[in-house]
Design a protein around this motif. Sequence first.
Motif, short mmCIF file in Angstrom:
data_model
loop_
_atom_site.label_atom_id
_atom_site.label_comp_id
_atom_site.label_asym_id
_atom_site.label_seq_id
_atom_site.Cartn_x
_atom_site.Cartn_y
_atom_site.Cartn_z
N GLU A 1 -12.18 54.16 75.78
CA GLU A 1 -12.56 54.07 77.18
C GLU A 1 -12.25 52.60 77.42
O GLU A 1 -12.32 51.85 76.97
CB GLU A 1 -14.09 54.44 76.95
N LYS A 2 -11.71 52.70 78.97
CA LYS A 2 -11.59 51.46 79.72
C LYS A 2 -13.02 50.54 79.50
O LYS A 2 -13.98 50.94 79.66
CB LYS A 2 -11.42 51.91 81.05
N ALA A 3 -12.63 49.37 79.14
CA ALA A 3 -13.75 48.39 78.84
C ALA A 3 -14.29 48.03 80.29
O ALA A 3 -13.47 47.67 81.19
CB ALA A 3 -12.96 47.01 78.21
N VAL A 4 -15.59 47.82 80.23
CA VAL A 4 -16.37 47.54 81.58
C VAL A 4 -17.25 46.25 81.09
O VAL A 4 -18.04 46.35 79.97
CB VAL A 4 -17.34 48.45 82.00
N LYS A 5 -17.08 45.24 81.54
CA LYS A 5 -17.68 44.13 81.21
C LYS A 5 -19.10 44.16 81.08
O LYS A 5 -19.76 44.90 82.18
CB LYS A 5 -17.49 42.89 82.28
N GLY A 6 -20.19 43.82 80.25
CA GLY A 6 -21.29 43.94 79.91
C GLY A 6 -21.78 45.06 79.15
O GLY A 6 -22.05 45.01 78.08
N SER A 7 -21.38 46.33 79.66
CA SER A 7 -21.86 47.52 78.86
C SER A 7 -20.90 48.54 79.25
O SER A 7 -20.42 49.01 80.35
CB SER A 7 -23.08 48.11 79.01
N MET B 1 -6.23 35.58 57.41
CA MET B 1 -7.37 35.89 56.16
C MET B 1 -7.91 37.36 56.37
O MET B 1 -8.42 37.73 55.75
CB MET B 1 -8.42 34.85 56.25
N GLY B 2 -7.46 37.93 57.46
CA GLY B 2 -7.93 39.56 57.73
C GLY B 2 -9.08 39.59 58.36
O GLY B 2 -9.79 40.74 58.51
N ILE B 3 -9.70 38.50 59.04
CA ILE B 3 -10.96 38.38 59.89
C ILE B 3 -10.57 38.83 61.28
O ILE B 3 -9.47 38.41 61.86
CB ILE B 3 -11.42 37.10 59.73
N PRO B 4 -11.12 39.85 61.71
CA PRO B 4 -10.88 40.15 63.07
C PRO B 4 -11.10 39.26 64.17
O PRO B 4 -12.02 38.24 64.16
CB PRO B 4 -11.86 41.50 63.38
N THR B 5 -10.17 39.25 64.84
CA THR B 5 -9.94 38.35 66.28
C THR B 5 -10.51 38.93 67.39
O THR B 5 -10.51 38.24 68.37
CB THR B 5 -8.70 37.62 66.22
N GLU B 6 -10.75 40.43 67.45
CA GLU B 6 -11.12 40.99 68.52
C GLU B 6 -12.65 41.39 68.28
O GLU B 6 -12.94 41.65 67.00
CB GLU B 6 -10.17 42.38 68.80
N ASP B 7 -13.47 41.77 69.14
CA ASP B 7 -14.80 42.11 69.02
C ASP B 7 -14.89 43.44 68.39
O ASP B 7 -13.88 44.41 68.63
CB ASP B 7 -15.55 42.03 70.48
N TYR B 8 -15.93 43.58 67.71
CA TYR B 8 -16.16 44.88 66.79
C TYR B 8 -17.56 45.11 66.76
O TYR B 8 -18.38 44.51 66.92
CB TYR B 8 -15.26 44.81 65.49
N ASP C 1 -10.23 46.54 72.07
CA ASP C 1 -8.52 46.30 72.25
C ASP C 1 -8.34 45.43 73.52
O ASP C 1 -7.75 46.17 74.26
CB ASP C 1 -7.85 47.25 72.06
N ALA C 2 -8.70 44.22 73.77
CA ALA C 2 -8.68 43.54 75.01
C ALA C 2 -7.03 43.17 75.19
O ALA C 2 -6.67 43.25 76.46
CB ALA C 2 -9.53 42.20 74.96
N ASN C 3 -6.08 43.00 74.23
CA ASN C 3 -4.92 42.85 74.90
C ASN C 3 -4.10 44.03 74.97
O ASN C 3 -3.03 43.93 75.32
CB ASN C 3 -4.07 41.91 73.91
N GLY C 4 -4.63 45.30 74.61
CA GLY C 4 -4.05 46.52 74.95
C GLY C 4 -2.75 46.97 73.94
O GLY C 4 -1.92 47.73 74.06
N ASN C 5 -2.80 46.17 72.81
CA ASN C 5 -1.64 46.47 71.81
C ASN C 5 -1.86 47.61 70.95
O ASN C 5 -1.16 47.78 70.00
CB ASN C 5 -1.45 45.28 70.87
N GLY C 6 -3.30 48.21 71.00
CA GLY C 6 -3.43 49.39 70.26
C GLY C 6 -3.98 49.43 68.88
O GLY C 6 -3.97 50.22 68.06
N LYS C 7 -4.13 48.10 68.46
CA LYS C 7 -4.64 47.76 67.09
C LYS C 7 -5.60 46.61 66.76
O LYS C 7 -5.78 45.81 67.93
CB LYS C 7 -3.37 47.34 66.08
N GLY D 1 -13.48 42.88 81.08
CA GLY D 1 -13.19 44.39 81.28
C GLY D 1 -11.65 44.56 81.27
O GLY D 1 -11.07 45.53 81.56
N ASP D 2 -11.28 43.63 80.22
CA ASP D 2 -9.76 43.80 79.75
C ASP D 2 -9.63 45.03 78.61
O ASP D 2 -10.45 44.94 77.97
CB ASP D 2 -9.15 42.50 79.29
N GLY D 3 -8.60 45.59 78.68
CA GLY D 3 -8.23 46.50 77.80
C GLY D 3 -9.12 47.70 77.41
O GLY D 3 -9.72 48.20 78.47
N THR D 4 -9.25 48.30 76.50
CA THR D 4 -10.03 49.41 76.25
C THR D 4 -11.06 48.94 74.97
O THR D 4 -10.71 48.41 74.00
CB THR D 4 -9.30 50.59 75.90
N LEU D 5 -12.21 50.01 74.90
CA LEU D 5 -13.01 50.03 73.55
C LEU D 5 -12.35 51.31 72.73
O LEU D 5 -12.40 52.30 73.39
CB LEU D 5 -14.38 50.22 73.88
#
Length: 140
Positions: free
Chosen positions: A60-66, A98-105, A86-92, A35-39
């Motif tokens: 939208e504020k993240a909600v764990k699960g859905s 290598m350019g591979i996303p470290t946040e879920d997408y 954007d779990a860490n809330g840095n806006g990016k 539930g950290d950060g936003t989607l």
Amino acid sequence: MRHLLTTTFCACALLTASLAGAATLTIRIDDVRSGDGTLQVALYDSAGTFLKKSVGATGEKAVKGSTTVIVKDLPEGDYAYAIFHDANGNGKMDANLMGIPTEDYAFSNDALGKMGPPKFVDARFTLPAAGLNTTVSLKN
């Protein structure tokens, strides 16, 4: 008085015409790990602008699960969306060296690319005037 009525009628007609094609896109995002950060959702309407210039973005504020994100007042037509958590809330969207996303997408239609993001044609969906409910799963 007649001029005022004519002007009011014309304004109402224009407003009605602009809202006639307004549709709502409802996206349920599954597999949200925390539930950290936003989607963050970006919406695209052509292959030429896909992942370069969105026609709209929301979060939208993240909600764990859905988590559900609603985008209102869209013209009917073809679109694709890209989402990241954007779990860490840095806006990016964070990525490794290598350019591979470290946040879920995720992309509409759960589209996946080969050695990179999917193409617009694979993520494309049609938004009818009646609106659309869709579901997508985050990847990590």
